[in-house]
Each structure stands twice: as structure tokens, then as C-alpha cells.
Write a protein that holds these residues in place. Structure first.
Motif, short mmCIF file in Angstrom:
data_model
loop_
_atom_site.label_atom_id
_atom_site.label_comp_id
_atom_site.label_asym_id
_atom_site.label_seq_id
_atom_site.Cartn_x
_atom_site.Cartn_y
_atom_site.Cartn_z
N GLN A 155 16.29 87.99 79.43
CA GLN A 155 15.35 87.54 78.41
C GLN A 155 13.94 87.67 78.97
O GLN A 155 13.72 87.52 80.18
N TYR B 96 9.98 86.41 78.94
CA TYR B 96 9.04 85.35 78.57
C TYR B 96 7.68 85.66 79.18
O TYR B 96 7.55 85.76 80.41
N VAL C 195 13.54 87.05 82.74
CA VAL C 195 14.39 85.95 83.19
C VAL C 195 15.83 86.44 83.21
O VAL C 195 16.33 87.00 82.23
N TYR D 151 20.01 85.69 84.37
CA TYR D 151 21.08 84.77 84.76
C TYR D 151 22.36 85.57 84.98
O TYR D 151 22.76 86.36 84.12
N ASN E 111 20.92 74.53 77.32
CA ASN E 111 19.68 75.04 77.91
C ASN E 111 19.74 76.56 78.11
O ASN E 111 18.79 77.28 77.80
N LEU E 112 20.87 77.02 78.66
CA LEU E 112 21.02 78.46 78.89
C LEU E 112 21.09 79.21 77.57
O LEU E 112 20.50 80.30 77.43
N ASP E 113 21.82 78.66 76.61
CA ASP E 113 21.93 79.32 75.30
C ASP E 113 20.56 79.46 74.64
O ASP E 113 20.25 80.50 74.05
N ASN E 114 19.74 78.42 74.73
CA ASN E 114 18.40 78.48 74.14
C ASN E 114 17.50 79.46 74.89
O ASN E 114 16.69 80.18 74.29
N THR E 115 17.67 79.49 76.21
CA THR E 115 16.83 80.37 77.03
C THR E 115 17.07 81.83 76.72
O THR E 115 16.13 82.63 76.62
N PHE E 116 18.35 82.21 76.54
CA PHE E 116 18.69 83.63 76.39
C PHE E 116 18.98 84.03 74.95
O PHE E 116 19.42 85.16 74.71
#
Length: 253
Positions: free
Chosen positions: A154, A156, A161, A163, A103-108
Motif C-alpha cells: 500500500q 501512503y 508500506v 506487510y 488495523n492491517l485490513d484498514n491499512t492495506f
């Protein structure tokens, strides 16, 4: 080695920003003499990590206290030391790496990473001040790691966003290198010091063999303010006046 690290840890940990202010208010005048100047300094620094894929420097604010210990034989020579309590280093715009979380890898994915490494730094520099109040200084600087983290970014729909990923266990606890700089001692008030200083790290930032050629680099622009210097000079003048008083004997009756 462990005892040495423990000693440094205790020494640096008790030296906090709050204690700087407390020391300044209570002991400022007592820490100044004709051959010793104590003060607070702070400013901005621009840091990066050599041989990394960063897109720019990492700006930050630094804060600390300093001592100028003058030679009694030649006051133009002195030892400049102290503690830079707040001194973030690191790099801006590093490439994103896997966080081992889908999830984190896809988000960033496609974002960027800002690396921030915080040390307690102790410069131990030889300083020479010319008659025109310009000074040069150079010598070793040691650092003890306090915190280290990567901040993932990142965007959006116009929102940023973020982390924060703790990487302290990946960073060497002790940092060391060479510092050199130049500055000007103003003849205003008790003497404001304006300094430009560069730090060239010689210890790899990361542990292990993955990034053996990455070192801290940082440019500091600071202003140093003597604390209690005027009060200390006034006390010395009053004491000297007392000692120079001529006590006349009472008139004989």
C-alpha cells in the motif's frame, strides 16, 4: 507417503546454493566425462498462477545445477536433470484479502498482494541435440515447497508500506508438472547453453477446495555453464597420451 516426503525433504535441503559452489570447485572436473556434463545454470523466470485474479507475472531469479547424461549409443539423446535450488514462483497484483486484523485490513484496503512461492525443483527431461547445436527437451518436473508468503503493498504519501504474510501451510508441499523448452549449445569455450523453458503445473497450488483450478506457470530464460569440463578433457588427453607412449627397451650391453 510420509517416508517419501521425508526422503525428498532431506535430499533437497542438503542441496543449497552454497553446496553448488563447493561441488563445482572441488568436483567439477570429476563430474564431467564424454557422456556426462555437469554445470551451473541460472537466469530469470516469469511466473503466474492460472485462474487467479493477478494483474501480471511475478519476475524472479533462478539458480541451480544440471547434468546432461548422454546416451552411449546415440550421444544426440540425453537425460537433462539437476536441481533448481532458487526458483520463486507465484503471481503479481492479487487482490487484497482480510488478515483478520482490523488495523492491517484498514491499512492495506485498496492495495495489492504479490504472492511468492519458493520450491526446490527437479526437472527430469529427455533432451535431443541436433547437429546445428539446437536442442529440444521435455519431461516431468517435481518440486518441494520451501517457503510461501504474500507481500501486501500500500502507498501512503509516496512511501510504500509492506506487510509479509506467511502462507506456507496453505500451499501443497509437492508440486509437479510438465516442462518443455528449446535452446542452443554455443561452440565457445566449453559450451554455454542458452535455454528458454516453460513449466506447466498440474498440481493445484492451494490446499482445500477453495481454489482447485489454480496451477503454477513459469517461463525460464537461463544460461548454463559447464564446470570443470575443460580440465576433465585435459586430464583424459594426458592419460591417453601416457597410455599411447612407446616404451623402448634398454640397449643391450
Amino acid at each position: 507417503m510420509k517416508k517419501g516426503i521425508l526422503f525428498l525433504s532431506v535430499f533437497f535441503c542438503i542441496t543449497t546454493a552454497q553446496s553448488q559452489v563447493l561441488i563445482s570447485l572441488i568436483f567439477g572436473d570429476k563430474l564431467n566425462s564424454p557422456f556426462l556434463e555437469f554445470g551451473l545454470d541460472g537466469g530469470i523466470n516469469f511466473s503466474t498462477i492460472s485462474n487467479s485474479d493477478s494483474s501480471g507475472t511475478n519476475p524472479g531469479f533462478n539458480l541451480g545445477f544440471y547434468f546432461d547424461i548422454r546416451s552411449k549409443k546415440n550421444p544426440a539423446w540425453m537425460i537433462n536433470t539437476g536441481v533448481i535450488v532458487k526458483s520463486p514462483m507465484g503471481a503479481h497484483g492479487l487482490p487484497v484479502y482480510s488478515l483478520n486484523d482490523a488495523n492491517l485490513d484498514n491499512t492495506f484496503a485498496g492495495g495489492s498482494v504479490d504472492r511468492e512461492i519458493r520450491y526446490f525443483n527437479v526437472p527430469i527431461l529427455i533432451k535431443y541435440q541436433f547437429k546445428n547445436n539446437i536442442y529440444l527437451k521435455t519431461g516431468p518436473q517435481l518440486g518441494l515447497l520451501a517457503k510461501a508468503f504474500d507481500r501486501f503493498h500500500q502507498e501512503y504519501n509516496g512511501d510504500d508500506v509492506v506487510y509479509k504474510h506467511n502462507i506456507r501451510d496453505q500451499i501443497h508441499v509437492i508440486d509437479a508438472g510438465i516442462a518443455f523448452g528449446a535452446g542452443y549449445h554455443m561452440n565457445v569455450g566449453n559450451g554455454l547453453n542458452i535455454t528458454v523453458q516453460y513449466y506447466y503445473g498440474l498440481v493445484p497450488v492451494m490446499k482445500g477446495d477453495l481454489y482447485p483450478d489454480q496451477y503454477n506457470r513459469s517461463l525460464y530464460v537461463t544460461a548454463g555453464i559447464p564446470i570443470g569440463k575443460g580440465k576433465a578433457a585435459q586430464k583424459r588427453a594426458e592419460k591417453e597420451a601416457e597410455m599411447n607412449k612407446v616404451i623402448l627397451p634398454e640397449d643391450k650391453k
